[in-house]
Design an enzyme around this catalytic site. Sequence first.
Site, PDB file in Angstrom:
ATOM      1  N   GLU B 243       0.819  -1.208   0.000  1.00 26.76           N
ATOM      2  CA  GLU B 243       0.000   0.000   0.000  1.00 26.76           C
ATOM      3  C   GLU B 243       0.859   1.268   0.000  1.00 26.76           C
ATOM      4  O   GLU B 243       0.548   2.235  -0.692  1.00 26.76           O
ATOM      5  CB  GLU B 243      -0.961   0.003   1.200  1.00 26.76           C
ATOM      6  CG  GLU B 243      -2.158  -0.920   1.039  1.00 26.76           C
ATOM      7  CD  GLU B 243      -3.178  -0.426   0.000  1.00 26.76           C
ATOM      8  OE1 GLU B 243      -3.101   0.754  -0.410  1.00 26.76           O
ATOM      9  OE2 GLU B 243      -4.039  -1.222  -0.407  1.00 26.76           O
ATOM     10  N   GLU B 246       2.244   1.590  -3.493  1.00 22.84           N
ATOM     11  CA  GLU B 246       1.220   1.992  -4.463  1.00 22.84           C
ATOM     12  C   GLU B 246       0.841   3.468  -4.314  1.00 22.84           C
ATOM     13  O   GLU B 246       0.651   4.166  -5.299  1.00 22.84           O
ATOM     14  CB  GLU B 246      -0.055   1.140  -4.290  1.00 22.84           C
ATOM     15  CG  GLU B 246       0.068  -0.256  -4.869  1.00 22.84           C
ATOM     16  CD  GLU B 246      -1.179  -1.116  -4.598  1.00 22.84           C
ATOM     17  OE1 GLU B 246      -1.108  -2.312  -4.900  1.00 22.84           O
ATOM     18  OE2 GLU B 246      -2.194  -0.595  -4.094  1.00 22.84           O
ATOM     19  N   GLU B 247       0.728   3.925  -3.074  1.00 26.53           N
ATOM     20  CA  GLU B 247       0.236   5.292  -2.867  1.00 26.53           C
ATOM     21  C   GLU B 247       1.327   6.339  -2.994  1.00 26.53           C
ATOM     22  O   GLU B 247       1.063   7.458  -3.437  1.00 26.53           O
ATOM     23  CB  GLU B 247      -0.445   5.405  -1.492  1.00 26.53           C
ATOM     24  CG  GLU B 247      -1.737   4.600  -1.387  1.00 26.53           C
ATOM     25  CD  GLU B 247      -2.599   4.993  -0.202  1.00 26.53           C
ATOM     26  OE1 GLU B 247      -2.202   5.896   0.563  1.00 26.53           O
ATOM     27  OE2 GLU B 247      -3.678   4.391  -0.037  1.00 26.53           O
TER      28      GLU B 247
END
Lengths: 357, 357
Positions: B243, B246-247
Site C-alpha cells: 500500500e 502503491e500510494e
Amino acid sequence: MLYINSNIWLNINDKQMIRIRYRKLVVLLPSKNSPSPVSLPPNRPRLSTTQLPPSSCHGFSKGSSHFKASFSTRKIPASTSSLSMKEQIEAESRVEHVGLLNAVEDLYEGIVIEMKEPVDSTEFIPSLRASIVKWRQQGKKGVWIKLPIGLVSLVEPIVQEGFRYHHAEPDYLMLVYWIPDTPDTLPENASHRVGVGAFVLNSNGEVLVVKENSGGFKGTGVWKLPTGVVNEGEDIPSASIREVMEETGIDTEFMEVLAFRQSHRSFFSKSDLFFICMLRPRSFDIQKQDLELEAAQWMPIEDYVNQPYNKEHQLFKYVAEICKTKAKMDYSGFSAMPVAPDSGKETYLYFNNRDFN
Amino acid sequence: MLYINSNIWLNINDKQMIRIRYRKLVVLLPSKNSPSPVSLPPNRPRLSTTQLPPSSCHGFSKGSSHFKASFSTRKIPASTSSLSMKEQIEAESRVEHVGLLNAVEDLYEGIVIEMKEPVDSTEFIPSLRASIVKWRQQGKKGVWIKLPIGLVSLVEPIVQEGFRYHHAEPDYLMLVYWIPDTPDTLPENASHRVGVGAFVLNSNGEVLVVKENSGGFKGTGVWKLPTGVVNEGEDIPSASIREVMEETGIDTEFMEVLAFRQSHRSFFSKSDLFFICMLRPRSFDIQKQDLELEAAQWMPIEDYVNQPYNKEHQLFKYVAEICKTKAKMDYSGFSAMPVAPDSGKETYLYFNNRDFN
C-alpha cells in the site's frame, strides 16, 4: 439474414423510461476475428451496449423526432418506417413506459437495491435495464442488488443481465454490476475468519486445558487451550470469554491479547486470524461441555508447556513459551481499550498499554 | 381425498439408486395444530422426509419383495398392487435407476460437490436426491455444492431442494445442506475484512502522510497515514509494504504491528480488523498516486500528531500518540515471526519480541 429483437431506452423523468422495441437486421459477414453479433462479451453476458445502449445511444436518439414524438405514447405500436438505413432497424418497433426501481445511493456513487417483495422477472428485468440507463447517465458506478433467498428465481435473470455475485449469507445473495467503462473498483468481500485461544491462569499457577473430541487433535492426547471462532459482530474479548464458558463453565475476565497468527487458505480460499488471549478466572469448578470435549482440567503451566506436541510443533512451542513468559509477569501484550470512532459505533483499540502509559 | 406424488429411494450400490415413484393417498383431517401434509417445514422447503425418506424408509423397503425384485428393472411400471393398506400407497408406482453424483468427502463427515460441466436440472436434481439418501444412510452431515456462475440456472432448483447459501465469490456460489436431524454445525462464512495503516518514519523524524481524494476524508485537509485493504491470501506486512508503494512510491521494510482495532458492521454486516504497522523507509522520493490521493509528503511527527482532527477524534488521537511514543523508541509492538504450522503452509506469529527474548 438475421433479425435481432432489441431495445432502446429513453429517459422521460426520474421515475419512468421509455423502451422502444425494435428488430434489427444483421448481415452476417464471415470473419475470423470479429465476434458474432449475437455473441456475448465475457463476464457481461447481456448488459452489453448491443442491448442496453450507454450514453452514446442516448445521443443517437436525440436526432430522431420519431422517438421524441413517442414520449407520451403508451404501448402503442410505433411507425414502421425504419429509423436509419445504416442501422437497418426495421418494422416492428413499439414503445412502452417502464417503471424505475426504488434504490438508495451510497457514499461511493453506487446504487443499492434491497429486494423484499416477490416480483416477476418479466417485470423486474425491464425496470432494471431502464434504471441502469438512467444511472449510467447520472455517472453512477456500482449497482448492488440484495436478494433474499426467497426470491431465488430472480438470480438467473439478473446474472444474465451481466451482474456477478459479490457475497452471500445463508438468507441472501448480493449481486453487483459495474456501470462505467473504467476498471471495476468495487470493494472485495470479507476475506478472513477470526478465532481465539484462551490462556486462563489461576492463582495456583495452573492453566485451563482441554482435550478435543473431533478435528485434528482427536485421539492425540494433547492438552490444549480452549479455542473457538469469533462470531460475526463479536469482539475478541467477548468471544474468548464465551468460548471458555461454553467449553468449561469457567467464568473469566479478559486481560490481554498475547499474540496472534495470520494464516491463509484455511477455509476454502479464506484467511484466518487467531488471537491468543489471556483471561483471569473468576471461578474454579469445571463443567465440561461433552459435545466437543473429551476432558478438561487445570494443569500446572510447566506440564502444559512441556508436552511433547508443543516441543515438536514450532507454532505451538512459541505460543506455549509466550504463555509461560507471561505467567512470570515479564511479558506485555496488547490490552483492549474502548474508543469512540467517528461513526459512533463501539470499537476496541488493542495496544501495549504498559509501554504507552 | 388428496393424492400426493412422491418418491422412495433405494440404494443398489455405490453408484446407483433406485427411485420408486408412487402416489400417496392422504386423508385430510382438520386440526388446528397439525401442519398440512403438503406444507413445507421452514428453511427446508423440499428436502423434507415427506419427499426424501431418511433411513427409516430404507428399513421399510426391506420388508417388501416387490421392491427387491425391481432392482434390475429400468423405467418399467411396477405392480399396481398397493404396498401397504396402512400407508395407503396406491397404483402408479414405477421404478427407475438414477446415477449418483461424484463428490469428495471432507474431514468433518461432510460431502463436497464441485460442479464444473453444464447439466440440466432434470438430470441433476434426481441424482442429488438419490445421493443425499445414500449420504444420509452413511451418516454424512453437511453437503456443499460449489456452483460456478456459468451454471446459475441450477441455483433455483438446488435451493428448492432445501439448500441455503453459504458464501459467494464473484465467480461462484457455495450452497449447503445439513442432513442430520441434529442442529446445523456448519462453519460460518468469513466474517472480517482486514485493513492496514502504515506508520513510516524517516531518519529526520518525519512521517509519511497523505491527503485522500475520496471517501470520508475528502476535502477535510487531514493528513493521514497511508491505508489500504489486505487482499485475500495476503500477509499483513506485505499488504502494508504494498500500500505504501502503491500510494507514495516509497520502498519500505516491515518492523512491527503497533496496535490494531476491531470494529463491526463496517461493510454490510461484516466486521473489520485494522492493523497499524510501523515500517522503515528504504527510499525518500515520493511518487504520488493520483487516483486516490490529493497530496503526499513527509511531515514532522509533531505536526502530524497535533492536527486538530487527531485531537478531536479519540481513535485517531490514540493512534497518533502511539506512533509518537514509538518514535521516541519506548514502545514495543508485535513483531512478525514466520513459523511452520502443522499444515506446512507459511504463516506468521505476531508477538512482543522485546519482552519474549
